[in-house]
Design an enzyme around this catalytic site. Structure first.
Site, PDB file in Angstrom:
ATOM      1  N   LYS A   1      45.303  26.371  31.296  1.00  0.00           N
ATOM      2  CA  LYS A   1      46.764  26.584  32.366  1.00  0.00           C
ATOM      3  C   LYS A   1      47.780  26.207  31.381  1.00  0.00           C
ATOM      4  O   LYS A   1      48.106  24.695  31.156  1.00  0.00           O
ATOM      5  CB  LYS A   1      46.595  25.429  33.896  1.00  0.00           C
TER       6      LYS A   1
ATOM      7  N   ASP B   1      41.566  30.783  34.479  1.00  0.00           N
ATOM      8  CA  ASP B   1      40.071  31.800  34.175  1.00  0.00           C
ATOM      9  C   ASP B   1      39.914  32.332  33.191  1.00  0.00           C
ATOM     10  O   ASP B   1      39.253  32.902  32.406  1.00  0.00           O
ATOM     11  CB  ASP B   1      40.294  32.861  35.060  1.00  0.00           C
TER      12      ASP B   1
ATOM     13  N   LYS C   1      31.921  31.617  34.166  1.00  0.00           N
ATOM     14  CA  LYS C   1      32.251  30.323  33.767  1.00  0.00           C
ATOM     15  C   LYS C   1      32.537  29.310  33.535  1.00  0.00           C
ATOM     16  O   LYS C   1      32.519  28.628  32.488  1.00  0.00           O
ATOM     17  CB  LYS C   1      33.805  31.668  33.164  1.00  0.00           C
TER      18      LYS C   1
ATOM     19  N   GLU D   1      37.919  37.022  41.284  1.00  0.00           N
ATOM     20  CA  GLU D   1      36.738  36.208  41.864  1.00  0.00           C
ATOM     21  C   GLU D   1      37.579  36.268  43.534  1.00  0.00           C
ATOM     22  O   GLU D   1      38.580  35.821  43.513  1.00  0.00           O
ATOM     23  CB  GLU D   1      37.428  34.451  41.492  1.00  0.00           C
TER      24      GLU D   1
ATOM     25  N   GLY E   1      36.868  44.393  44.083  1.00  0.00           N
ATOM     26  CA  GLY E   1      36.282  43.035  42.802  1.00  0.00           C
ATOM     27  C   GLY E   1      36.564  42.614  41.895  1.00  0.00           C
ATOM     28  O   GLY E   1      36.207  41.954  41.125  1.00  0.00           O
TER      29      GLY E   1
ATOM     30  N   GLY F   1      29.097  39.583  45.208  1.00  0.00           N
ATOM     31  CA  GLY F   1      29.819  40.784  44.449  1.00  0.00           C
ATOM     32  C   GLY F   1      28.679  40.901  43.255  1.00  0.00           C
ATOM     33  O   GLY F   1      27.960  41.605  43.186  1.00  0.00           O
ATOM     34  N   VAL F   2      29.062  40.442  41.869  1.00  0.00           N
ATOM     35  CA  VAL F   2      28.030  40.395  41.222  1.00  0.00           C
ATOM     36  C   VAL F   2      26.459  40.503  41.456  1.00  0.00           C
ATOM     37  O   VAL F   2      25.875  41.058  40.546  1.00  0.00           O
ATOM     38  CB  VAL F   2      28.862  39.519  40.351  1.00  0.00           C
TER      39      VAL F   2
ATOM     40  N   ALA G   1      34.159  40.992  31.487  1.00  0.00           N
ATOM     41  CA  ALA G   1      33.127  41.530  32.110  1.00  0.00           C
ATOM     42  C   ALA G   1      32.178  41.631  31.565  1.00  0.00           C
ATOM     43  O   ALA G   1      31.785  40.964  30.328  1.00  0.00           O
ATOM     44  CB  ALA G   1      33.866  42.711  33.381  1.00  0.00           C
TER      45      ALA G   1
ATOM     46  N   LYS H   1      23.783  27.603  49.727  1.00  0.00           N
ATOM     47  CA  LYS H   1      22.606  26.694  50.931  1.00  0.00           C
ATOM     48  C   LYS H   1      21.526  27.566  50.749  1.00  0.00           C
ATOM     49  O   LYS H   1      20.552  26.352  51.896  1.00  0.00           O
ATOM     50  CB  LYS H   1      23.578  27.020  52.551  1.00  0.00           C
TER      51      LYS H   1
END
Lengths: 358, 358
Positions: free
Chosen positions: A239, A235, A140, A224, A221, A13-14, A168, A45
């Site tokens: 954690k 993110d 990130k 992730e 979107g 997407g980005v 963003a 790939k």
């Protein structure tokens, strides 16, 4: 006209949105005396490269075709029909990427742009740093896994930009760097820095089930590729508090299974927490606090009327306290998720390093 | 170590603070591989220059002495006792400034820093642009008098920075530039952009007389040397609504007379307007709106509970609406006045252009 050679890793997407921005900004950038010359694009790939990386580029028509192919979920190797480019597959593509970095890095310069969401790019990035390349990250992961990778990528602080790894396109890193370089010590940062979790938290307030909200966020979107990257809190920073239990970890359950069945099991628990908070006049917010060497990330109950409590949608808020911003913080607020604004942040970063190119 | 030669015009509050910041950031900047080499400092009458502008600098001990002399209201010519520098007076000083710009501009580069509040620097700035110098402004006047001056100063957009001309050190210009260069069109900006007027408006709310509030603001370094530069609204954009009448204009009344007697005549009127607004649940705010080609500046009554109404002290708020920041704006908020933060913004600008230096 200054030419900035550019190699893009990741065209989800980005990355796709970045290519579209580059194409649609051609005349704007020409007015500024800058041309972004896309010499290569790769996915996990394959690598597609201009036939001569010193003088040619993947032209705009081709870049639009790249976007179309990737939007349809196909591999870049489907582009083989075009004859102005070379296509490399698998391990050969990785070798070729390093070759290009070595060829261009110290001669014309090369902006190495990582718009993937993969931790597998770290190895390549570590190598191209020493080949004289500039690095621009929306990804990130290379900066947040091992400290030695972070240090390596920051070997030449002027040659790395990563605004879109936080909030963003919001000017968070740029603003923090300005403050720090002017000798104004930052002593406290508090914020709601996950556009996804911000969106999720404010939507579940209205009574929508968590599972539905997360799926909508993904389709917009805002998440992730694997939404658990957001829901785990990883993110944002470390954690501390995850929104899902261990048995739904990525190594136990696929993304598809998580979205289809796993996440529904969490709906009732979240609904109950939201209701309890509401009875106390509060809302749930996923907040990050950095103060001294302390960093806390997790769900906090905050008054509905506070700056953080009033946050709506995918907006992020960051409050920075320093000597100059002491009693009242420097506040930066706005959309903190979405491919458009994330890609815009990457593009601004690329233009920000233009003075490093001959 | 990269060396950035620097010539400072204006050593009032902001200029002095900049010199102090430069001195106290020495080790921080050395860690970043940068050294700010101050080759000259001038006030409105004199210029002090290092004995050899190619290799020498005004050392830190000397810069501290410059601050002391200026803090005591003395002229730079009082520094004649030091023998590592040359002193030029009046018209000779202006000629010498151009000489230095010509010598350094195209060889080592030169950052020309204007921390004065004078429109008289415009001529010099216009000339040094063509001599290859970079320009960093805290001084708004050169950019806001004639459009041809603005265009001239912007001949080389990468070589000019002026963050501290808006909202002190707040990252307003840097953020706007990022948005614009990424092809995200800005369609509306609304803000309270005068730290001085923000401070004045929120202080008179509490019942303090205007005259007292303005004097306090001046002593805190929140105002221009002549506070009427702020009170007229000129400092924000165009003159739409002034806080003082024609008979108190600078060509009719001196600063001293204005502060001693003139401004007291305005106390009652302001007090009454504040009270009337308060009865309607509102506060007075000095607001600027830019939308399309429309620009309005003036006092508006706004709800106490709105983002602008909740502003306290000298905080500025700017809301930017664009394609990426559409329903919810990008918000930047924080201290918009004060010598410390203004000078910090200038210093960040100087470091931001470091890649232009060899």
């Amino acid at each position: 006209m200054k030419s900035i050679p550019l190699l893009l890793m990741g065209c989800g997407g980005v990355g796709r949105q970045l290519l579209q921005h580059i194409v649609s900004c051609r005349s704007l950038h020409a007015n500024q005396g800058v041309h972004l010359r896309v010499v290569g694009v790769c996915d996990s790939k394959s690598l597609v490269v201009a036939s001569d990386v010193f003088t040619r580029e993947l032209n705009d028509k081709f870049l639009v075709e790249v976007c179309r192919v990737k939007l349809n979920g196909l591999s870049l190797s489907k582009l083989a029909d075009f004859d102005e480019c070379l296509i490399y597959l698998n391990s050969e593509s990785k070798r070729k990427v390093i070759d290009i970095a070595a060829l261009l890095g110290k001669s014309t310069g090369l902006a190495f742009v990582d718009c993937s969401a993969s931790s597998e790019t770290t190895g390549v990035l570590n190598r191209v740093v020493d080949l004289g390349c500039c690095i621009v990250l929306a990804n990130k992961k290379p900066l947040t896994s091992r400290l030695e990778d972070y240090d390596k990528l920051y070997s030449y602080p002027r040659r790395i930009r990563h605004e879109s790894t936080v909030g963003a396109g919001l000017p968070v890193i740029a603003s923090l760097n300005r403050i720090l370089l002017s000798g104004d010590p930052v002593h406290r940062i508090i914020g709601s820095l996950s556009g996804t979790l911000g969106y999720v938290m404010s939507e579940v307030e209205g009574g929508k089930p968590l599972s539905e909200v997360v799926k909508t966020a993904k389709s917009l979107g805002f998440t992730e590729p694997d939404p658990r990257d957001d829901l785990s809190g990883m993110d944002v920073a470390r954690k501390i508090e995850s929104l899902y239990p261990d048995e739904m970890e990525p190594d136990v359950m696929s993304v598809e299974e998580f979205l289809a069945t796993g996440i529904k099991l969490l709906d009732n628990d979240v609904e109950e927490r939201v209701k309890k908070a509401s009875l106390r006049g509060n809302v749930l917010r996923y907040v990050c606090v950095i103060e001294g060497s302390r960093c806390e990330v997790g769900i906090q109950e905050l008054p509905k009327t506070s700056a953080l409590g009033r946050l709506k949608g995918s907006d992020n808020v960051l409050e920075i306290y320093s000597r100059c911003y002491n009693e009242q913080p420097l506040v930066i607020q706005g959309a903190g998720a979405g491919n458009d604004t994330t890609a815009a942040g990457v593009l601004a970063d690329i233009l920000d390093i233009q003075d490093l190119f001959p």
